[in-house]
Write a protein that holds these residues in place. Structure first.
Motif, short mmCIF file in Angstrom:
data_model
loop_
_atom_site.label_atom_id
_atom_site.label_comp_id
_atom_site.label_asym_id
_atom_site.label_seq_id
_atom_site.Cartn_x
_atom_site.Cartn_y
_atom_site.Cartn_z
N TRP A 67 0.82 -1.20 0.00
CA TRP A 67 0.00 0.00 0.00
C TRP A 67 0.87 1.27 0.00
O TRP A 67 0.46 2.31 -0.51
N TYR A 68 2.07 1.20 0.58
CA TYR A 68 2.96 2.36 0.64
C TYR A 68 3.31 2.83 -0.77
O TYR A 68 3.29 4.04 -1.05
N PHE A 69 3.61 1.88 -1.66
CA PHE A 69 4.04 2.25 -3.01
C PHE A 69 2.86 2.77 -3.85
O PHE A 69 3.01 3.71 -4.61
N LEU B 122 0.23 4.21 -2.54
CA LEU B 122 -0.10 5.52 -1.97
C LEU B 122 0.88 6.59 -2.41
O LEU B 122 0.49 7.73 -2.70
N SER B 123 2.17 6.24 -2.49
CA SER B 123 3.17 7.22 -2.93
C SER B 123 2.88 7.67 -4.36
O SER B 123 3.01 8.85 -4.70
N GLY B 124 2.47 6.71 -5.23
CA GLY B 124 2.11 7.08 -6.60
C GLY B 124 0.89 7.98 -6.63
O GLY B 124 0.84 8.96 -7.40
N LEU B 125 -0.13 7.67 -5.80
CA LEU B 125 -1.35 8.46 -5.79
C LEU B 125 -1.09 9.87 -5.26
O LEU B 125 -1.59 10.86 -5.83
N LEU B 126 -0.30 9.99 -4.18
CA LEU B 126 0.01 11.31 -3.64
C LEU B 126 0.79 12.16 -4.64
O LEU B 126 0.52 13.36 -4.81
N THR C 183 14.86 -1.82 -2.36
CA THR C 183 13.45 -1.43 -2.30
C THR C 183 13.32 0.08 -2.52
O THR C 183 14.03 0.86 -1.88
N PRO C 184 12.42 0.52 -3.40
CA PRO C 184 12.29 1.96 -3.72
C PRO C 184 11.52 2.74 -2.66
O PRO C 184 10.46 3.33 -2.94
N TRP C 185 12.06 2.74 -1.42
CA TRP C 185 11.37 3.46 -0.36
C TRP C 185 11.34 4.98 -0.62
O TRP C 185 10.47 5.68 -0.13
#
Length: 709
Positions: A3-5, A7-11, A195-197
């Motif tokens: 979900w982090y990745f 969400l990062s794209g959506l933000l 990992t692309p954090w």
């Protein structure tokens, strides 16, 4: 964890869309805004597809969205480089051309295995893209153009002042973080288990550049934060249900597309209804009324219409601006035609006396560098912008003039197309910059003030005209009154009475002609405005013969009045009485000032026009008097005798009649060389005649344009 990745794209997508639209809508004509919006478009394409890729349920759609996100990723480095070039005032057309050509090549191959060969499970991800043959040169280009952007910042920082060095330093750090965050996606393309954090930093990548535009006065950071927060809260409330549905249920693609369309179509209604409510809450809770001044500024513009005194208008304007905008100082300089300078008329908060000298009022001539810069800019002039728009020497000269006025912002005030005043505003007490909304409201306020100034100018000029009429009409009655008193008291010898009566008759005739001219001038203006006059073919030769024959006796001994007519002269189209008055006034004027030599009237046919020149060998007219020659009550002075004759309405009537005919009127003169008045009148074959005749047949006449100054 996935979900982090997503969400990062959506933000990042939301930030790119909102900020890009906000900046573009603020000023779509500015190249800085356009290039920033284009960069945001590339970021949005990348981010939306990144989000959809993360929630894809099949290999086929994962590959599709991977190739979709690369459409944005291909353009991002070049668009970012282009934006920096525009923002910092640099040029590199070759690099831009090569960059966009490469973007075109990569975009054409993007949906083929040459760019993205496929997807496969890698590290934590179910579907990760496999690089194609062209991906490797793209990555090299990405690094190259990112380096070019950083190099531009470093160069600009080394060449600028300390004030901008800090801005560019922040920009450099933020850009490095943004690129570093986005670049964490590249190692997995080469099977490096990293990992692309840092992907969340891609949202900061957009926000940083948004801040840059703010620092360049396109938007204020706090105002932008307010607007962004308002729109972001409305968008978030609308987006959360859709994100939850998509994340938890993983719907099929048709349903996903349907939900997406519903979200897009419903967004306009939600933003229109929800924004005012959220705006009230944000202003009350977070900003605690800091933007109430915008409403006060609008109200100030409306209050000006209830003021009928110029001094009160300027004082209200200055006091209101200092209070509503919370500035340290404010002043208004108005044009003084007599002194040919801008003089201080109202001020509040100015600590320094004029021009740095105690006791002297502030005066700025039209040659002042600040006034010249305002006239050239033709709009608000901000001190912060001068460093970018001017050379170093120009900046320091103009900035020094602004410092003497303690001005951070200068706004011109116009009336009847002429700059009549200058409004200056000092720095805000809070230290905040002037933002785009300030500029919009100040320009609206200036428009309100200009309308009132124009009205007051008209009233003032009418009062001066009335006073001039009263003064000039009264002059002949003073000697008449004196003569009559002497006759009535018996103090005048009987032999002088007949001569005195003739003098009285002459003066009475003089006054009668004056009021006749005044009434005729008024009639001409009304006819021109209403379009009521009716024209007909006029024999110009006959009119000129009649005028010259009738006035030949007025020539002083030794002065010859001649008329030079061609054998064939086209018939002109106009009002015979008015045309006769034009040349009667011009010839009378020429004879009055010609004491030796000649007065020549020459006629020449020119296509659809007939040109008449009235030339004399008189003393000529000075260059200073020429601009006012056709104004009411303007009188030319006879150099040898230093006397003025007439009431100054003759040439004004000439101008009005020629304007009524949509003709041409020019004057050429030099002191000691005589004067030439040139009048052009339309013939019966001209377009003016055809249009006017058609209007008369159809029962309507169009108003003639006002006379040219």
């Amino acid at each position: 964890m996935m979900w982090y990745f997503s969400l990062s794209g959506l933000l990042s997508a939301v930030a790119s869309t909102v900020f890009g639209l906000l900046v573009f809508i603020k000023n779509p004509h500015d190249s800085k805004n356009r290039t920033y919006a284009f960069f945001c478009l590339a970021m949005a394409v990348w981010s939306y597809n990144y989000f959809l890729w993360q929630i894809s349920g099949s290999e086929r759609w994962a590959l599709f969205f991977c190739r979709g996100l690369m459409m944005g990723a291909i353009v991002i480095p070049v668009a970012h480089f282009h934006h920096f070039l525009t923002l910092l005032g640099r040029r590199s057309p070759r690099l831009l051309t090569v960059g966009y050509l490469l973007c075109g090549v990569y975009l054409l191959s993007n949906f083929t295995p040459l760019f993205v060969a496929g997807v496969e499970p890698r590290h934590l991800f179910r579907y990760w893209p496999i690089p194609g043959l062209l991906f490797h040169p793209y990555l090299a280009g990405f690094i190259f153009y990112a380096g070019c952007s950083l190099w531009i910042i470093l160069r600009a920082r080394s060449e600028t002042t300390s004030h901008r060095r800090n801005q560019l330093a922040y920009l450099l750090i933020a850009t490095l973080l943004g690129y570093a965050g986005g670049a964490t996606n590249f190692p997995l393309w080469y099977n490096i288990p990293l990992t692309p954090w840092g992907n969340m930093l891609s949202a900061a990548y957009v926000i940083t550049f948004f801040y840059i535009l703010v620092r360049y006065r396109l938007l204020d950071i706090e105002l932008v934060a307010r607007d962004s927060l308002i729109h972001g809260m409305v968008g978030l409330v609308w987006a959360i249900p859709f994100v939850l549905v998509v994340t938890l249920s993983r719907p099929s693609l048709p349903i996903l597309i349907g939900l997406f369309l519903i979200a897009i179509l419903g967004a306009s209604f939600v933003f229109r209804v929800g924004t005012p409510w959220v705006e009230k809450i944000v202003d009350r809770v977070i900003f605690q009324g800091r933007y109430d001044y915008l409403k006060d500024l609008k109200a100030l513009g409306g209050s000006l219409y209830h003021i009928y005194s110029l001094n009160q208008l300027l004082e209200t304007l200055v006091q209101g601006l200092v209070q509503t905008m919370r500035t340290k100082s404010c002043c208004v300089l108005m044009w003084d035609a007599a002194g040919e300078e801008f003089r201080l008329e109202a001020q509040k908060g100015l600590a320094l006396p004029a021009n740095g000298s105690p006791g002297e009022p502030i005066r700025l001539t039209k040659q002042n560098p600040l006034i010249r810069a305002i006239e050239q800019h033709q709009g608000p002039l901000l001190k912060e912008e001068l460093a970018r728009q001017r050379t170093a020497s120009q900046y320091y000269v103009i900035a020094r003039e602004m410092e003497l006025l303690q001005a951070e912002l200068v706004l011109p005030l116009y009336s009847e197309g002429q700059m009549r005043g200058v409004l200056t505003l000092g720095p805000k007490r809070s230290g905040a910059m002037y933002n785009q909304k300030d500029f919009q409201l100040l320009e609206k306020l200036a428009d309100d003030a200009e309308r009132i100034l124009s009205y007051m100018t008209v009233i003032y000029e009418q009062a001066l005209t009335t006073a001039k009429i009263a003064h000039d009409a009264r002059q002949p009655f003073q000697p008449i009154k004196s003569w009559l008193c002497r006759i009535r008291s018996g103090k005048m010898p009987p032999e002088e009475i007949p001569m005195t009566v003739r003098r009285v008759e002459t003066y009475v005739e003089f006054v009668h002609e004056f009021f006749t001219d005044l009434m005729e001038l008024n009639t001409l203006i009304v006819q021109r405005v209403r379009g009521e006059v009716k024209f007909a073919p006029v024999d110009l030769s006959a009119v000129l013969r009649q005028v010259t024959e009738g006035l030949r006796s007025r020539a002083v001994p030794g002065v010859e009045l001649t008329l030079d007519l061609p054998k064939e002269l086209p018939t002109v189209f106009g009002q015979e009485r008015g045309i006769e008055r034009v040349f009667n006034n011009l010839v009378v004027n020429a004879l009055k000032f010609t004491k030796q030599g000649s007065v020549q009237v020459r006629v020449q046919a020119k296509r659809d026009w007939v040109e008449v020149r009235v030339q004399d060998t008189g003393p000529g007219i000075s260059e200073a008097e020429l601009p006012r020659l056709f104004e009411p009550f303007a009188q030319t002075r006879e150099p040898e005798r230093n006397v003025v004759e007439g009431m100054g309405l003759g040439l004004t009537i000439v101008k009005e009649v020629v304007a009524l005919h949509e003709g041409q009127l020019r004057v050429e003169s030099r002191l000691g060389e005589g004067t030439i008045f040139i009048v052009g009148l339309p013939t019966v074959d001209s377009g003016f005649a055809a249009t006017h005749q058609r209007g008369q047949r159809e029962g309507h006449l169009r108003p003639s344009p006002p006379p040219s100054p």
